[in-house]
Design an enzyme around this catalytic site. Structure first.
Site, PDB file in Angstrom:
ATOM      1  N   ASN A   8      14.153  29.929   2.526  1.00  0.00           N
ATOM      2  CA  ASN A   8      14.863  29.847   1.107  1.00  0.00           C
ATOM      3  C   ASN A   8      16.387  28.941   1.210  1.00  0.00           C
ATOM      4  O   ASN A   8      17.195  29.697   1.703  1.00  0.00           O
ATOM      5  CB  ASN A   8      14.977  31.272   0.717  1.00  0.00           C
ATOM      6  N   ARG A  65      10.632  28.234  -0.452  1.00  0.00           N
ATOM      7  CA  ARG A  65      10.624  28.474  -1.711  1.00  0.00           C
ATOM      8  C   ARG A  65      11.344  27.249  -2.615  1.00  0.00           C
ATOM      9  O   ARG A  65      12.411  26.630  -2.268  1.00  0.00           O
ATOM     10  CB  ARG A  65      11.736  29.680  -2.046  1.00  0.00           C
ATOM     11  N   HIS A 154      11.098  33.005 -11.240  1.00  0.00           N
ATOM     12  CA  HIS A 154      11.376  34.319 -10.644  1.00  0.00           C
ATOM     13  C   HIS A 154       9.835  34.835 -10.516  1.00  0.00           C
ATOM     14  O   HIS A 154       9.259  35.728 -10.567  1.00  0.00           O
ATOM     15  CB  HIS A 154      11.616  35.411 -11.447  1.00  0.00           C
ATOM     16  N   ARG A 215      25.363  34.401 -16.012  1.00  0.00           N
ATOM     17  CA  ARG A 215      24.610  33.729 -16.610  1.00  0.00           C
ATOM     18  C   ARG A 215      24.613  34.386 -18.115  1.00  0.00           C
ATOM     19  O   ARG A 215      24.264  35.508 -18.241  1.00  0.00           O
ATOM     20  CB  ARG A 215      23.239  33.157 -16.362  1.00  0.00           C
ATOM     21  N   GLU A 355       9.961  38.892  -2.657  1.00  0.00           N
ATOM     22  CA  GLU A 355       9.621  37.435  -2.852  1.00  0.00           C
ATOM     23  C   GLU A 355       9.021  36.995  -1.657  1.00  0.00           C
ATOM     24  O   GLU A 355       8.285  35.996  -1.461  1.00  0.00           O
ATOM     25  CB  GLU A 355      10.953  36.826  -3.406  1.00  0.00           C
TER      26      GLU A 355
END
Ligand code: ADP
Length: 372
Positions: A8, A65, A154, A215, A355
Site C-alpha cells: 500500500n 492497493r 474503501h 475532509r 483491507e
C-alpha cells in the site's frame, strides 16, 4: 505456495504485509520516504529494504492497493504493461493518490520480475452501483467527456465487512443486505445488497459523504464558488481547506476523534458540535440507505472509530427504535459482534475490517489461486 505480499504505497510511505494463507508472517511501514531523515530515499530503496529484511521465498503474488480504477476496472486485475498504461491514464481522476500506487507497481515489477502483480482497486466493489445511483444531474456531455460520476472508495473494506457480517449472522452473503459504515480517518457508508454495492457516500474523489478527520464530506458546491468569488481564495487553497483542514480538524482543531471525545467530555462547545455534526451525518446516510435497500439485515460499524467508539455507535443510531434499530448499551460497551438487543428487525454489528487480507485474497483469486 500461496504467499502474497500486499503493498500500500502512499506518496511518502510504503506499508506492507506478507501473508501465508490468511496468516500474517511479516508486516511493516517505511515512512517519510524522500524526506531528509526519512526511512528511505525513494520507493525503490524502500522495497529493497523490505526485501532485505523479509523472506519472500515462494511468493505467488504481489497485491497492490490502487485507489482509483475509473469506470473500466471493475475487479482486481493482473498487471501487464497495458494495465499500467490504463492506470496511468486515470491520474487526472486521483492526482493525489494514483502516482504513488504506480510507483509501487513499477518498483515491485522491477525488483520481483518473476512474481505476478495484481492491482486491487478501492473503487472496483462499487462497479455494481446502478446508473441512477452513480449519475449526478449535471450536463450529460460534460460528465461523459470528463468521466464525472460517483465512483466510491474503501471498496475492499466494504466488501470484506459485508461478507463477514453475513457470517456473523449465519446468513448466506448473497441474501443479506447490509449498511456498512467504515469510520476511520477517511470515512464512508455503503449499501450492500446481497453482497453487491448499490450505493456509497464517496464520489468522484474520497471527499464526498461523511464527515472525516480532515475532509469536509458532503457540502453544497456553492461553498466553493463563494470562497473563490467572495473570499478571493484560489482553487488550490480551497481544495486544501476542504480536504486537509476540514472535517473534525476544521471544526475543532483536532483530527483525531479521541481528542474530540475527550474535549466533549469536558464540556467543550466546539467538540460537542463537531460530534453532533459527525454522528448526525452518519444517521442521515443510514436513513438514506434504509430507503435504497428497503430491507436491511444489519448495520455494521468498522475501522478505527467504528470498531472502538461505543459513544459514536450509540449516538449515530439514536432515536431509530421506531425503525427497528437499537443498540444494547452493555453489548455496545463490550464491542460485541452483535450489539443490538435480541429480536430487533435490523442487527447492529461491530466487525473489524482487514483491507490487506481482502487485497491478498482478491489477488489470489485474480490469478486463479485459492487461499489454503
Ligand atoms: P485509517 O483510515 O488511517 O486507516 P483508522 O481506521 O485507524 O484510520 O482510524 C483512525 C481513527 O480512529 C482516528 O480518528 C482515531 O481517533 C480513531 N480511534 C482509534 N481508536 C479509537 C478509540 N478507542 N475511540 C475513538 N476513536 C478511536
Amino acid at each position: 505456495m500461496t504467499r502474497v505480499l500486499v503493498l500500500n504505497c502512499g506518496s511518502s510511505s510504503l506499508k506492507y504485509r506478507l501473508f501465508d494463507g490468511a496468516d500474517t508472517v511479516a508486516k511493516g511501514l517505511v515512512e517519510r520516504i524522500g524526506e531528509s531523515g526519512g526511512d528511505a530515499a525513494d520507493h525503490l530503496t524502500a522495497l529493497q529494504r523490505i526485501m532485505a529484511e523479509t523472506d519472500l521465498d515462494g511468493l505467488s503474488a504481489v497485491g497492490h492497493r490502487v485507489v482509483h480504477g475509473g469506470p473500466e476496472f471493475t475487479a482486481a486485475t493482473v498487471i501487464d504493461d497495458g494495465v499500467v498504461e490504463r492506470i496511468e491514464a486515470l491520474i487526472p481522476l486521483a492526482p493525489l493518490h494514483q502516482p504513488a500506487a504506480l510507483s509501487g507497481i513499477a518498483v515491485a515489477r522491477k525488483l520481483l520480475p518473476a512474481v505476478p502483480q495484481v492491482a486491487v482497486f478501492d473503487t472496483a466493489f462499487h462497479a455494481t452501483i446502478p446508473p441512477e445511483g452513480y449519475t449526478w444531474a449535471i450536463d450529460a456531455d460534460l460528465a461523459e467527456r470528463w468521466q464525472i460520476r460517483r465512483y466510491g472508495f474503501h471498496g475492499t473494506s466494504h466488501a470484506y465487512v459485508a461478507r463477514r457480517t453475513a457470517e456473523v449472522l449465519g446468513r448466506p452473503p448473497a441474501e443479506t443486505n447490509v449498511i456498512t459504515l467504515h469510520l476511520g480517518n477517511g470515512a464512508s457508508a455503503c449499501a450492500v445488497e446481497g453482497g453487491r454495492s448499490v450505493a456509497t457516500s464517496m464520489g468522484l474523489s474520497p471527499l464526498d459523504g461523511l464527515v472525516m478527520g480532515t475532509r469536509s464530506g458532503a457540502i453544497d458546491p456553492t461553498v466553493i464558488f463563494h470562497l473563490h468569488r467572495v473570499a478571493g481564495l484560489p482553487l488550490d487553497e480551497i481544495e486544501t481547506s476542504l480536504t486537509r483542514h476540514g472535517g473534525l480538524l476544521g471544526l475543532t482543531g483536532e483530527n483525531d476523534l479521541r481528542a474530540v471525545l475527550s474535549r466533549r467530555a469536558h464540556g467543550d462547545a466546539k467538540a460537542t458540535l463537531a460530534f453532533d455534526v459527525y454522528t448526525r451525518r452518519i444517521r442521515e446516510y443510514v436513513g438514506s440507505y434504509l430507503a435504497v435497500l428497503g430491507r436491511v439485515d444489519a448495520i455494521t460499524f468498522t475501522a478505527g472509530v467504528g470498531e472502538n467508539s461505543a459513544v459514536v455507535r450509540a449516538a449515530s443510531l439514536a432515536g431509530l427504535e421506531p425503525l427497528g434499530i437499537a443498540v444494547d448499551p452493555e453489548r455496545n460497551e463490550a464491542a460485541a459482534a452483535i450489539i443490538s438487543p435480541d429480536g430487533t428487525r435490523t442487527a447492529v454489528c461491530v466487525v473489524p475490517t482487514d483491507e490487506e487480507l481482502e487485497i491478498a485474497d482478491q489477488s489470489r483469486a485474480a490469478l486463479g489461486l485459492s487461499r489454503p
